[in-house]
Design a protein around this motif. Structure first.
Motif, PDB file in Angstrom:
ATOM      1  N   THR A 185       0.830  -1.208   0.000  1.00 27.51           N
ATOM      2  CA  THR A 185       0.000   0.000   0.000  1.00 27.51           C
ATOM      3  C   THR A 185       0.859   1.250   0.000  1.00 27.51           C
ATOM      4  O   THR A 185       0.596   2.219  -0.724  1.00 27.51           O
ATOM      5  CB  THR A 185      -0.939   0.003   1.224  1.00 27.51           C
ATOM      6  OG1 THR A 185      -1.770  -1.160   1.184  1.00 27.51           O
ATOM      7  CG2 THR A 185      -1.803   1.251   1.245  1.00 27.51           C
ATOM      8  N   GLU A 186       1.921   1.244   0.804  1.00 31.95           N
ATOM      9  CA  GLU A 186       2.802   2.404   0.890  1.00 31.95           C
ATOM     10  C   GLU A 186       3.602   2.603  -0.396  1.00 31.95           C
ATOM     11  O   GLU A 186       3.799   3.743  -0.838  1.00 31.95           O
ATOM     12  CB  GLU A 186       3.745   2.245   2.085  1.00 31.95           C
ATOM     13  CG  GLU A 186       3.023   2.282   3.429  1.00 31.95           C
ATOM     14  CD  GLU A 186       3.935   1.934   4.593  1.00 31.95           C
ATOM     15  OE1 GLU A 186       5.124   1.622   4.333  1.00 31.95           O
ATOM     16  OE2 GLU A 186       3.468   1.963   5.741  1.00 31.95           O
ATOM     17  N   LEU A 187       4.050   1.520  -1.002  1.00 36.68           N
ATOM     18  CA  LEU A 187       4.806   1.632  -2.249  1.00 36.68           C
ATOM     19  C   LEU A 187       3.915   2.085  -3.402  1.00 36.68           C
ATOM     20  O   LEU A 187       4.315   2.920  -4.225  1.00 36.68           O
ATOM     21  CB  LEU A 187       5.457   0.287  -2.588  1.00 36.68           C
ATOM     22  CG  LEU A 187       6.650  -0.138  -1.739  1.00 36.68           C
ATOM     23  CD1 LEU A 187       7.024  -1.584  -2.028  1.00 36.68           C
ATOM     24  CD2 LEU A 187       7.842   0.773  -2.005  1.00 36.68           C
ATOM     25  N   PHE A 188       2.716   1.542  -3.478  1.00 37.77           N
ATOM     26  CA  PHE A 188       1.787   1.875  -4.558  1.00 37.77           C
ATOM     27  C   PHE A 188       1.341   3.338  -4.450  1.00 37.77           C
ATOM     28  O   PHE A 188       1.326   4.075  -5.440  1.00 37.77           O
ATOM     29  CB  PHE A 188       0.590   0.931  -4.493  1.00 37.77           C
ATOM     30  CG  PHE A 188      -0.345   1.033  -5.658  1.00 37.77           C
ATOM     31  CD1 PHE A 188       0.129   1.051  -6.962  1.00 37.77           C
ATOM     32  CD2 PHE A 188      -1.719   1.102  -5.450  1.00 37.77           C
ATOM     33  CE1 PHE A 188      -0.750   1.144  -8.039  1.00 37.77           C
ATOM     34  CE2 PHE A 188      -2.592   1.200  -6.515  1.00 37.77           C
ATOM     35  CZ  PHE A 188      -2.109   1.219  -7.812  1.00 37.77           C
ATOM     36  N   ASN A 189       0.947   3.753  -3.241  1.00 36.40           N
ATOM     37  CA  ASN A 189       0.612   5.153  -2.946  1.00 36.40           C
ATOM     38  C   ASN A 189      -0.407   5.727  -3.933  1.00 36.40           C
ATOM     39  O   ASN A 189      -0.286   6.868  -4.387  1.00 36.40           O
ATOM     40  CB  ASN A 189       1.872   6.015  -2.933  1.00 36.40           C
ATOM     41  CG  ASN A 189       1.624   7.365  -2.281  1.00 36.40           C
ATOM     42  OD1 ASN A 189       0.747   7.494  -1.414  1.00 36.40           O
ATOM     43  ND2 ASN A 189       2.372   8.382  -2.695  1.00 36.40           N
ATOM     44  N   ARG A 190      -1.368   4.936  -4.268  1.00 38.03           N
ATOM     45  CA  ARG A 190      -2.453   5.353  -5.160  1.00 38.03           C
ATOM     46  C   ARG A 190      -3.756   4.737  -4.651  1.00 38.03           C
ATOM     47  O   ARG A 190      -3.723   3.776  -3.892  1.00 38.03           O
ATOM     48  CB  ARG A 190      -2.199   4.893  -6.605  1.00 38.03           C
ATOM     49  CG  ARG A 190      -1.036   5.589  -7.294  1.00 38.03           C
ATOM     50  CD  ARG A 190      -0.811   4.976  -8.674  1.00 38.03           C
ATOM     51  NE  ARG A 190       0.200   5.679  -9.437  1.00 38.03           N
ATOM     52  CZ  ARG A 190       1.502   5.484  -9.340  1.00 38.03           C
ATOM     53  NH1 ARG A 190       1.964   4.589  -8.468  1.00 38.03           N
ATOM     54  NH2 ARG A 190       2.354   6.169 -10.086  1.00 38.03           N
TER      55      ARG A 190
END
Length: 281
Positions: A185-190
């Protein structure tokens, strides 16, 4: 309210005939065949089928074929119209499973690109957002999402993201491991796929409410006269819209009908934007 019955849906050569009784469908089909002959068109019997839709389908005796003139059409339990699966009992989960299946085909077709070391993670993410996700979300404006379907969609998205971002080396266990959900979730940030579907549904609902004198608005305003069956009521499309509306910041309008708020284009646009970042209950 004026009750209007639509008996024909047509887009190019994809035609669906509708009728409350078998005789009505037979009559419509006969008229269609005769009209087609006048312009040199012929019926493809291999691609023409019929299906009966009813809540009490298990108690009905459905004939295996229907006869129209010299033609006999086979009974089916589901068929595809404009990329959407229509079933006897109109089960939304079947449509969602079919879209996830199509998304999986595209995901495996792009497997080499998503695992390539030449392409950056940002490019791979754009491949997912512009190619894979739209395939899964096709027709989602009309979905009625239960938590089970939301979980399946979330699992599919995390599978793609794990392919894009790859494993991570864990210093504690001295080995490689899959990334946790929070890390993805943090890496995707979308906005995730669930929230994008909610936004899409709200945008379409607002458009349908504001569009005057349309078939869609008549469907929204129609109030069925028959009683609902015993037992727990099935989740309706409008129930999902109300829930998404409240979770996206519409609590301040809980004294109003969501259709009244949707008439305000700017305010409804704000709510649709907030839906992209709302948290799952």
């Amino acid at each position: 309210m004026d009750r209007t019955c639509f008996s024909l849906l047509a887009y190019a050569d994809d035609i669906v005939l509708l009728g409350e009784e078998e005789q009505k469908v037979v009559e419509l089909c006969g008229r269609l065949i005769e009209s087609a002959k006048k312009v040199g068109l012929h019926l493809n019997i291999e691609k023409t089928q019929y299906m009966k839709v009813s809540k009490e389908l298990d108690n009905l005796q459905v004939i295996e074929t229907i006869t129209v003139g010299q033609y006999k059409f086979k009974k089916v339990e589901e068929f595809k119209y404009l990329g959407t699966i229509l079933t006897q009992k109109n089960e939304c989960q079947i449509k969602i499973q079919q879209r996830i299946k199509m998304g999986n085909k595209c995901f495996y077709a792009l497997g080499k690109l998503l695992s390539s070391k030449v392409l950056s993670k940002e490019v791979k993410t754009q491949l997912y957002l512009t190619i894979i996700r739209p395939i899964v979300m096709y027709g989602s404006q009309c979905w009625t999402l239960r938590k089970t379907e939301e979980d399946r969609l979330a699992v599919f998205e995390r599978k793609v993201l794990r392919k894009i971002y790859g494993p991570i080396y864990d210093q504690v266990f001295q080995g490689w491991r899959k990334r946790h959900n929070q890390e993805l979730t943090e890496l995707f940030n979308r906005p995730n796929i669930i929230n994008e579907i909610k936004r899409s549904k709200l945008e379409w609902a607002g458009h349908a409410v504001r569009k005057q004198d349309s078939m869609v608005q008549r469907v929204l305003q129609e109030n069925p006269r028959k009683k609902r069956p015993l037992g727990r009521p099935r989740l309706r499309w409008e129930d999902g819209i109300k829930k998404d509306f409240l979770s996206a910041g519409g609590v301040e309008y809980n004294h109003m009908d969501w259709k009244e708020v949707a008439e305000n284009r700017e305010e409804w646009g704000r709510i649709c934007f907030m839906a992209r970042w709302s948290q799952r209950p």
